[in-house]
Design a protein around this motif. Structure first.
Motif, short mmCIF file in Angstrom:
data_model
loop_
_atom_site.label_atom_id
_atom_site.label_comp_id
_atom_site.label_asym_id
_atom_site.label_seq_id
_atom_site.Cartn_x
_atom_site.Cartn_y
_atom_site.Cartn_z
N UNK A 1 51.09 30.63 24.47
CA UNK A 1 50.44 31.46 25.47
C UNK A 1 49.58 32.52 24.81
N UNK A 2 48.36 32.67 25.28
CA UNK A 2 47.48 33.72 24.82
C UNK A 2 47.78 34.98 25.63
N UNK A 3 48.16 36.05 24.97
CA UNK A 3 48.51 37.28 25.66
C UNK A 3 47.32 38.22 25.81
N UNK A 4 46.37 38.12 24.87
CA UNK A 4 45.21 39.02 24.93
C UNK A 4 44.03 38.36 24.23
N UNK A 5 42.86 38.41 24.86
CA UNK A 5 41.64 37.82 24.29
C UNK A 5 40.55 38.89 24.27
#
Length: 511
Positions: free
Chosen positions: A150-154
């Motif tokens: 899971x990407x939490x911040x981009x």
């Protein structure tokens, strides 16, 4: 577990399936007394020697044939509950509420001038680590592993380009596999992948080293185990109290690194009093700049034989401003074990530093001679820590000398079933030991749509092209029949205050 630099183009890890419900079994939800879900709570089915867990939302679902079953519900820090359930041809619903455990702080008797009781407990547990490693002649188990990325911040500069590939902070990407794992003492290990569904590059975050390894070994994934004979040089221990579970007293020990750094664990271990086996653990470490957390729950598969039934792993890091995490959940089921007849006896471990006079008597009577292990144990079934370690060390030497291939350290066989990558969604719904949560369902849907648009294959491996930079940074290569991996110095360089700077370098070949 080597964490290679995360490549933006391979952030999309997993693709999907559609769940189908099958009649026959038990389902429900595990919560605390306030009704809040307990994610990844462990459910152990005694009759089938199978472990499973709840999902992120606390739901569980187990397919079972009609009959009576004894189930144990466990969650770290909570009182466990045992239930007898009668299963018919339909699903039975059972909701469980667990209460936070009260830990007794004054259980151990404290003598004048006695050291922290945790050190006595850990000396006995460390003294029996080789015993637990050699306790079984063989075992086999079915291992289910589910991984989510899971990407939490981009960073805002990358959001639009990644969104085109279906990558956002709301979607989980899922991989699943089922393997048949077997081990024959002292050095044969085999894994056959029965089924798997995955998409993309896991960036070497596979938790297999924890699942197929053991904290009774000196090192786990390169980090010093709290049960290593060298543990006291790396860790301090603190007694946090004790509690009762499955009819046994469990000692709770805090693990504190003597010096902060990589490849040392911090957290807690819970140890079964008397037999000094692992009951459960909650540990974390740093490796190559990434945070790695591991939780394991064990159950008594047989009297005095405690084996892991559920594993939870969390890996977090930041690359190019992208904050990400990988979560892996694994369960062990359908255990079949064969005891080592030489060690099928009860052993009382005597701590030389606390029970000084008794230890002197035992050592004098034994004259510190190493004879037949079973005979020595049956004489009094009491041994000091040092004598037990000496006996087990000699026992291993004798076995290697008698082995037909004494120079082989270990044999590992990895095999993939020809149908592993072609299982349909109905198969996965039947075999999956816990239901998908909402993140995972959405992740499957997104990945399925991407596959239909791009026309990509359902399975991709690591890089198959060698680059000269791989000599320094490492690399993984696969063809249909062969695999290779470079363990390079810059991908394994570590430092701690005991050993200083150190790294690994090697080449692995697989067929």
């Amino acid at each position: 577990m080597n964490f290679l630099p995360l490549r933006i183009s391979l952030l999309v890890l997993f693709y999907g399936l559609v769940t189908v419900c099958y009649a026959g079994g038990i389902r429900g939800k595990v919560t605390d007394v306030k009704g809040e879900p307990l994610p990844y709570a462990t459910i152990y089915v005694v009759q089938s020697k199978t472990g499973t867990t709840t999902n992120l939302e606390g739901f569980f679902e187990i397919n079972l044939s009609p009959g009576s079953y004894d189930l144990s519900f466990q969650y770290l820090g909570y009182e466990s509950i045992q239930k007898r359930v009668v299963i018919s041809s339909d699903f039975t619903t059972l909701d469980i509420r667990l209460t936070q455990r009260e830990v007794e702080l004054d259980v151990l008797e404290v003598y004048d001038g006695r050291e922290n009781p945790s050190y006595t407990i850990m000396r006995k547990a460390i003294g029996k680590s080789k015993y637990h490693l050699n306790q079984l002649n063989s075992y086999s188990t079915e291992v289910y592993v589910k991984g989510t990325g899971r990407i939490k911040k981009i960073p805002w500069l990358l959001r639009r380009s990644l969104a085109k590939d279906g990558v956002d902070t709301k979607t989980a990407f899922v991989s699943e596999s089922v393997s048949q794992v077997s081990y024959t003492r002292p050095n044969y290990f085999s894994e056959k992948v029965i089924s798997r569904r995955t998409k993309g590059d896991s960036n070497e975050t596979d938790p297999g080293g924890f699942i197929n390894g053991s904290f009774y070994l000196p090192k786990v994934e390169g980090a010093i185990s709290p049960f290593s004979t060298k543990a006291f040089a790396y860790y301090r221990f603190e007694f946090l109290g004790s509690f009762f579970d499955q009819g046994r007293e469990i000692n709770r020990i805090k693990v504190i690194p003597r010096s902060p750094g990589e490849l040392v664990f911090t957290g807690t271990v819970n140890i079964v009093d008397g037999i000094w086996a692992i009951h459960s653990l909650d540990l974390s470490m740093r490796k190559e700049g990434f945070d790695v957390g591991v939780k394991q729950m064990y159950s008594a598969i047989q009297e005095n034989v405690w084996l892991p039934v559920s594993h939870q792993f969390k890996i977090e890091g930041t690359v190019l401003g992208i904050v990400f995490e990988y979560n892996y959940l694994a369960t062990n089921g359908k255990y079949e074990i064969t005891l080592n007849p030489d060690l099928d006896v009860a052993i009382t471990v005597v701590d030389e530093k606390i029970e000084v006079e008794k230890a002197k008597t035992l050592s004098t009577a034994a004259k510190l001679e190493v004879g037949d292990l079973k005979e020595r144990l049956s004489e009094g079934k009491e041994l000091t820590n040092n004598d037990l370690k000496k006996l087990l060390k000699e026992y291993e030497k004798e076995e290697k000398a008698e082995s037909e291939t004494p120079t082989i350290v270990s044999v590992e066989n990895f095999e993939v079933d020809s149908l592993a990558d072609s299982r349909d969604s109905a198969y996965w719904s039947e075999i999956r030991p816990m239901p998908l949560d909402n993140y995972e369902i959405r992740g499957y849907e997104v990945q399925d749509s991407i596959l239909r648009v791009d026309g990509e294959d359902a399975l991709t491996f690591g890089s198959s092209k060698f680059k000269w930079t791989d000599i320094l940074f490492g690399g993984t290569y696969f063809t249909e029949k062969y695999g290779a991996k470079i363990n390079a110095p810059l991908s394994s360089l570590n430092f701690n205050t005991v050993e200083g700077f150190h790294f690994d370098y090697g080449l692995e070949m697989t067929k």
